[in-house]
Scaffold this motif. Sequence first.
Motif, PDB file in Angstrom:
ATOM      1  N   ASP A 191       0.819  -1.222   0.000  1.00  0.00           N
ATOM      2  CA  ASP A 191       0.000   0.000   0.000  1.00  0.00           C
ATOM      3  C   ASP A 191       0.847   1.263   0.000  1.00  0.00           C
ATOM      4  O   ASP A 191       0.305   2.361   0.098  1.00  0.00           O
ATOM      5  N   ARG A 192       2.175   1.108  -0.101  1.00  0.00           N
ATOM      6  CA  ARG A 192       3.181   2.155  -0.170  1.00  0.00           C
ATOM      7  C   ARG A 192       3.238   3.064   1.056  1.00  0.00           C
ATOM      8  O   ARG A 192       3.979   4.054   1.073  1.00  0.00           O
ATOM      9  N   LEU A 193       2.490   2.748   2.114  1.00  0.00           N
ATOM     10  CA  LEU A 193       2.443   3.608   3.294  1.00  0.00           C
ATOM     11  C   LEU A 193       3.514   3.249   4.320  1.00  0.00           C
ATOM     12  O   LEU A 193       3.798   4.029   5.221  1.00  0.00           O
ATOM     13  N   THR A 194       4.111   2.070   4.180  1.00  0.00           N
ATOM     14  CA  THR A 194       5.108   1.602   5.143  1.00  0.00           C
ATOM     15  C   THR A 194       6.391   1.239   4.407  1.00  0.00           C
ATOM     16  O   THR A 194       6.361   0.680   3.316  1.00  0.00           O
ATOM     17  N   LEU A 195       7.512   1.562   5.043  1.00  0.00           N
ATOM     18  CA  LEU A 195       8.818   1.200   4.505  1.00  0.00           C
ATOM     19  C   LEU A 195       9.531   0.330   5.526  1.00  0.00           C
ATOM     20  O   LEU A 195       9.562   0.654   6.723  1.00  0.00           O
ATOM     21  N   ALA A 196      10.089  -0.780   5.081  1.00  0.00           N
ATOM     22  CA  ALA A 196      10.893  -1.650   5.946  1.00  0.00           C
ATOM     23  C   ALA A 196      12.365  -1.431   5.653  1.00  0.00           C
ATOM     24  O   ALA A 196      12.754  -1.174   4.507  1.00  0.00           O
ATOM     25  N   SER A 197      13.188  -1.541   6.687  1.00  0.00           N
ATOM     26  CA  SER A 197      14.632  -1.370   6.510  1.00  0.00           C
ATOM     27  C   SER A 197      15.381  -2.379   7.353  1.00  0.00           C
ATOM     28  O   SER A 197      14.978  -2.714   8.467  1.00  0.00           O
ATOM     29  N   GLY A 198      16.498  -2.895   6.797  1.00  0.00           N
ATOM     30  CA  GLY A 198      17.370  -3.823   7.502  1.00  0.00           C
ATOM     31  C   GLY A 198      18.750  -3.221   7.650  1.00  0.00           C
ATOM     32  O   GLY A 198      19.215  -2.479   6.778  1.00  0.00           O
ATOM     33  N   TYR A 199      19.423  -3.563   8.766  1.00  0.00           N
ATOM     34  CA  TYR A 199      20.666  -2.884   9.126  1.00  0.00           C
ATOM     35  C   TYR A 199      21.794  -3.874   9.412  1.00  0.00           C
ATOM     36  O   TYR A 199      21.564  -5.066   9.657  1.00  0.00           O
ATOM     37  N   VAL A 200      23.009  -3.331   9.448  1.00  0.00           N
ATOM     38  CA  VAL A 200      24.181  -4.119   9.804  1.00  0.00           C
ATOM     39  C   VAL A 200      24.074  -4.618  11.241  1.00  0.00           C
ATOM     40  O   VAL A 200      24.460  -5.741  11.549  1.00  0.00           O
ATOM     41  N   ASP A 201      23.543  -3.805  12.151  1.00  0.00           N
ATOM     42  CA  ASP A 201      23.492  -4.209  13.555  1.00  0.00           C
ATOM     43  C   ASP A 201      22.195  -4.926  13.909  1.00  0.00           C
ATOM     44  O   ASP A 201      21.744  -4.877  15.047  1.00  0.00           O
ATOM     45  N   THR A 202      21.587  -5.601  12.956  1.00  0.00           N
ATOM     46  CA  THR A 202      20.547  -6.634  13.076  1.00  0.00           C
ATOM     47  C   THR A 202      19.097  -6.195  13.278  1.00  0.00           C
ATOM     48  O   THR A 202      18.211  -6.969  12.924  1.00  0.00           O
ATOM     49  N   PRO A 203      18.727  -5.022  13.825  1.00  0.00           N
ATOM     50  CA  PRO A 203      17.298  -4.729  13.941  1.00  0.00           C
ATOM     51  C   PRO A 203      16.648  -4.470  12.580  1.00  0.00           C
ATOM     52  O   PRO A 203      17.308  -4.153  11.591  1.00  0.00           O
ATOM     53  N   ILE A 204      15.343  -4.611  12.551  1.00  0.00           N
ATOM     54  CA  ILE A 204      14.531  -4.310  11.376  1.00  0.00           C
ATOM     55  C   ILE A 204      13.530  -3.241  11.797  1.00  0.00           C
ATOM     56  O   ILE A 204      12.883  -3.370  12.834  1.00  0.00           O
ATOM     57  N   ARG A 205      13.403  -2.188  10.991  1.00  0.00           N
ATOM     58  CA  ARG A 205      12.494  -1.089  11.313  1.00  0.00           C
ATOM     59  C   ARG A 205      11.351  -1.035  10.308  1.00  0.00           C
ATOM     60  O   ARG A 205      11.539  -1.263   9.113  1.00  0.00           O
ATOM     61  N   LEU A 206      10.170  -0.696  10.796  1.00  0.00           N
ATOM     62  CA  LEU A 206       9.040  -0.340   9.946  1.00  0.00           C
ATOM     63  C   LEU A 206       8.754   1.142  10.150  1.00  0.00           C
ATOM     64  O   LEU A 206       8.596   1.608  11.286  1.00  0.00           O
ATOM     65  N   TRP A 207       8.658   1.878   9.041  1.00  0.00           N
ATOM     66  CA  TRP A 207       8.496   3.334   9.079  1.00  0.00           C
ATOM     67  C   TRP A 207       7.161   3.734   8.452  1.00  0.00           C
ATOM     68  O   TRP A 207       6.729   3.143   7.462  1.00  0.00           O
ATOM     69  N   ASP A 208       6.556   4.761   9.025  1.00  0.00           N
ATOM     70  CA  ASP A 208       5.406   5.406   8.403  1.00  0.00           C
ATOM     71  C   ASP A 208       5.941   6.376   7.350  1.00  0.00           C
ATOM     72  O   ASP A 208       6.628   7.351   7.677  1.00  0.00           O
ATOM     73  N   VAL A 209       5.664   6.099   6.071  1.00  0.00           N
ATOM     74  CA  VAL A 209       6.228   6.906   4.988  1.00  0.00           C
ATOM     75  C   VAL A 209       5.737   8.351   5.061  1.00  0.00           C
ATOM     76  O   VAL A 209       6.467   9.300   4.751  1.00  0.00           O
ATOM     77  N   ARG A 210       4.498   8.547   5.498  1.00  0.00           N
ATOM     78  CA  ARG A 210       3.916   9.905   5.503  1.00  0.00           C
ATOM     79  C   ARG A 210       4.505  10.779   6.598  1.00  0.00           C
ATOM     80  O   ARG A 210       4.692  11.981   6.406  1.00  0.00           O
ATOM     81  N   THR A 211       4.824  10.177   7.765  1.00  0.00           N
ATOM     82  CA  THR A 211       5.293  10.985   8.891  1.00  0.00           C
ATOM     83  C   THR A 211       6.774  10.777   9.214  1.00  0.00           C
ATOM     84  O   THR A 211       7.372  11.590   9.913  1.00  0.00           O
TER      85      THR A 211
END
Length: 668
Positions: free
Chosen positions: A605-625
């Motif tokens: 739905d393009r409203l959420t962005l997921a990201s992966g990092y070198v130090d292992t956590p995974i983040r979900l972001w609100d694209v609008r805010t």
Amino acid sequence: MKIQTRHLKPSRLLIALLPALLILFVGYVNASPYTTWRLPEGAKARLNKGGAIRVVYSPDGTLLAVASNIGIWLYDAQTGEERNLITGHNASVINILFSPDGQTLASHGHGRVARLWDVKSGDLLRTFRGYQNRVIGMAFSPDGQTLAGNMELTIFLWDIKSGRSLRSFSDASHRHFVGISFSPDGQTFAGNDGEIIHLWDVKGKRPERQLREHTKWVTSMSFSPDSQTLATGSKDTKLHLWDVGTGDLLRTLTEDAGWITSVSFSPDGQTLTSRSRDGKLRLYDVSTGNLLWMLEGQAGSVRRKAFSPDSQTLVNWGWDHTIRLYDVGTGDLLKAFIGHTEWVRSAAFSPDGQTLVSRSADQTIRLWNINTGDPLKTLTGHIYRVDSMAFSPDGQTLADGGNYRSTVRLYDVNTGDLLRILEGHTRSVESVLFSPNGQTLATGSMDTTIRLWDVQTGNLLQTLEGHTGSVISMAFSPNGETLTSGSRDNTIRLWDVKTGNLLQTLEGHTAEINSAFFSPDGQTLASGSQDTTIRLWDVKTGDLLQTLEGHRGSVSSVAFSPNGQTLASGSSDTTIRLWDIGTGSTFRTLIGRTKDVNSVAFSPDRLTLASGYVDTPIRLWDVRTGRILRTFRGHTRDVECVLFSPDGLTLASGSRDGTVLLWDLTPE
């Protein structure tokens, strides 16, 4: 300032994995119950078992313990069936030891603690801590009442029952201890720091003795079975035998080439082996010091060796994928075990001497019948790192390739059965990708070629040649007619899938191409490079449309939003940027970690962005805010790639710990 760069290939997953996640989850859970054992909070399945780092038998030979990137796996040594998964370390487990009675396991990773586990339940019994230094070695006392831990500058002896520290040993010169070992009778404890060997009386009734004949770093120590003699090997090419009671030097055996890397006594104490850097394995008669025989090979070919429990047989393994058994008395070759497809990392006899276990870079653990040389069981799933994988659009087939492998394997997702092995590349496969219709598999390799395979038959359709560097990223156009490839030769190439003809070569980046992504309409190609820039290309003409600048580190991942209006990029500068495609400007910068961003992906739905990092956590972001919605933790090494399922209810993450985790995004 030198910018740290990442050589990542997340784009190869982005098209291939989307249709498969829900089917994948159902199929693997049905086929392999262990995929749901001890999952991190928020996860609903785990694929693969993490890279195997060490394999040991239990004292009674009924269990195999495998130290992995995600924990300790316990297997039935007869059937190969998974018994348990022990987790609790927040990083790879690099060393494990069974207690003499087999009821307890000790483990440590790269951190500052050693842990004790109940083998039957998998419960954590005790955590041992020392000073602010990492654990680099462990040893159980023969009676199982004491655990020794090497904490670099200090060696601790801990009481198993109470957990309290009994004694500690340190060197006044504040040098790091390298090796530690109990004598078989439990009366003496040895440690070495550099060229000095220290002998301590375990009960503290005898003063410390220091053995000082070596002139360079001591690399290996071994007590004789009767605890009367200590053998030590060093970089000074000397092999010394010492009287443990007096500390006197009994005999010196001089190697004729190369420094000694390991020494060990046979179980009966009559034979001593040494391995040296020149690739030679030597066997000595302990009573006379005479050389019995020598096994020669190219430098490094004799990697390791081990005696059978009856001391009659020696096993040796090297770089040529083969394990060999030799007669200790004559040096005659008795048997060769052939089956591994990459170099063998380790091997060990079962306590009864009837079975051999081996661990290989081909990512398998194999059990062999000593008498016949036949393979008994193959333990699979221990992937060293998720370096390249793809799922067919219908979700029924999994393809994988990666480090140490020039082959690609195709698996049935529902059963886990190996369907086919694709052979042809001459070096490691760095990227794999299914075409949108699922009929063709593309593979890119360090050998600089791309190969197109017929998925149903396994036949090689075409070999695409032209790159002069490793092919590290690929993407199919939405209609499947064009394949793009990014390489360490700093170029992007567009290929006609049907004919194999090179359509265009896109040049302009000044460093390797980490990621490529087609826009939803297939008219624009985005590329992210180690040169810190993102470039947008006209697919039809090959013209450069825009260069997006702003990152201060390597651009590791790029992804178009489903409507094609936004581009997300992740970088080693620790930031994620959201770009307006119309203006070419950044409209939001997301900063959530202090380590490299390895991968980014939009939700359907393009409203959420997921990201992966070198130090292992995974983040979900609100694209609008730009607000962080959720954080997932569970991988023990870098998260290389993240991806949403088509319905947006599942997130998949692939890691260098060798696993893929499926996260539940169902709204509460």
